[in-house]
Design a protein around this motif. Sequence first.
Motif, mmCIF file in Angstrom:
data_model
loop_
_atom_site.group_PDB
_atom_site.id
_atom_site.type_symbol
_atom_site.label_atom_id
_atom_site.label_comp_id
_atom_site.label_asym_id
_atom_site.label_seq_id
_atom_site.Cartn_x
_atom_site.Cartn_y
_atom_site.Cartn_z
ATOM 1 N N ALA A 38 -2.976 40.734 -2.336
ATOM 2 C CA ALA A 38 -3.029 41.083 -3.756
ATOM 3 C C ALA A 38 -2.099 42.249 -4.119
ATOM 4 O O ALA A 38 -1.420 42.182 -5.157
ATOM 5 C CB ALA A 38 -4.462 41.376 -4.178
ATOM 6 N N ALA A 41 1.307 40.926 -4.797
ATOM 7 C CA ALA A 41 1.393 40.197 -6.068
ATOM 8 C C ALA A 41 1.511 41.173 -7.231
ATOM 9 O O ALA A 41 2.357 41.002 -8.119
ATOM 10 C CB ALA A 41 0.173 39.292 -6.233
ATOM 11 N N ILE A 42 0.683 42.201 -7.216
ATOM 12 C CA ILE A 42 0.684 43.192 -8.297
ATOM 13 C C ILE A 42 2.001 43.950 -8.333
ATOM 14 O O ILE A 42 2.573 44.185 -9.398
ATOM 15 C CB ILE A 42 -0.512 44.147 -8.136
ATOM 16 N N GLY A 46 2.909 40.300 -10.897
ATOM 17 C CA GLY A 46 2.062 39.120 -11.074
ATOM 18 C C GLY A 46 0.627 39.421 -10.728
ATOM 19 O O GLY A 46 0.200 40.580 -10.748
ATOM 20 N N ASP A 47 -0.111 38.370 -10.428
ATOM 21 C CA ASP A 47 -1.488 38.570 -10.012
ATOM 22 C C ASP A 47 -1.899 37.471 -9.047
ATOM 23 O O ASP A 47 -1.245 36.432 -8.942
ATOM 24 C CB ASP A 47 -2.437 38.633 -11.212
ATOM 25 N N LEU A 48 -2.992 37.737 -8.358
ATOM 26 C CA LEU A 48 -3.530 36.819 -7.362
ATOM 27 C C LEU A 48 -5.031 36.756 -7.579
ATOM 28 O O LEU A 48 -5.710 37.782 -7.500
ATOM 29 C CB LEU A 48 -3.196 37.314 -5.950
ATOM 30 N N ALA A 49 -5.544 35.572 -7.896
ATOM 31 C CA ALA A 49 -6.974 35.396 -8.171
ATOM 32 C C ALA A 49 -7.578 34.433 -7.162
ATOM 33 O O ALA A 49 -6.909 33.520 -6.678
ATOM 34 C CB ALA A 49 -7.159 34.849 -9.580
ATOM 35 N N GLY A 83 6.572 38.124 -11.690
ATOM 36 C CA GLY A 83 5.431 37.979 -12.584
ATOM 37 C C GLY A 83 4.601 36.729 -12.377
ATOM 38 O O GLY A 83 3.799 36.362 -13.236
ATOM 39 N N SER A 85 1.739 34.182 -11.408
ATOM 40 C CA SER A 85 0.291 34.210 -11.229
ATOM 41 C C SER A 85 -0.069 33.165 -10.185
ATOM 42 O O SER A 85 0.327 32.005 -10.308
ATOM 43 C CB SER A 85 -0.428 33.889 -12.533
ATOM 44 N N ARG A 87 -3.230 31.379 -7.992
ATOM 45 C CA ARG A 87 -4.683 31.141 -7.964
ATOM 46 C C ARG A 87 -5.027 30.425 -6.677
ATOM 47 O O ARG A 87 -4.427 29.403 -6.332
ATOM 48 C CB ARG A 87 -5.091 30.295 -9.159
ATOM 49 N N ASP A 103 0.443 28.082 -8.419
ATOM 50 C CA ASP A 103 1.096 29.150 -9.170
ATOM 51 C C ASP A 103 1.680 28.597 -10.457
ATOM 52 O O ASP A 103 1.757 27.389 -10.650
ATOM 53 C CB ASP A 103 2.179 29.818 -8.310
#
Length: 172
Positions: A38, A41-42, A46-49, A83, A85, A87, A103
């Motif tokens: 994570a 990703a940040i 971006g982000d990682l969920a 950026g 995302s 999942r 993604d």
Amino acid sequence: MIALVEQLLALARVEELGTPSTPVRLDALARDVAAALAPRAIAGGGDLALESPGPVHCAGNASLLEAALRNLIDNALRHGGAGVSVRVCVSQDSAGCTLTVEDDGHGVAMDRIGQLGNRFERADATPDTGSGLGLAIVERIAHWHRGSLEFARGTNGRGLAVVLRLPLTQRL
């Protein structure tokens, strides 16, 4: 060169193993790998969920499954673009366990999706040091677990979704 040699050795190790029989908590494994990746990703904007309905059990080798998941998330972060995302979804039904990494990034041309998983195949021309072995290793890990690996469009029809399907095991 070191990364290439490590990937070739990992591929060779998978090909010489026996059959999977150890129970693995796939949801816990996914949580640990996602937590470790994570920050990356940040840092990339971006982000990682992670989505999991609860405990998900499968038969397998935890180290190999961790390597597969780490590879899939790394690919999504690396090839999805700035950026992106990502999942990760872990689920279970009567047919088995499913681990999906998707993604909303650049994606792969539909005519190239069938080539993913082939050794030394690279889906894009990103300026990185990838060898094209990562998805081949994940595919061998899936087959070793008597599972399958599928590729499709990612989030909202963008990016890439990689689905790893595995057989069930008894609850722990």
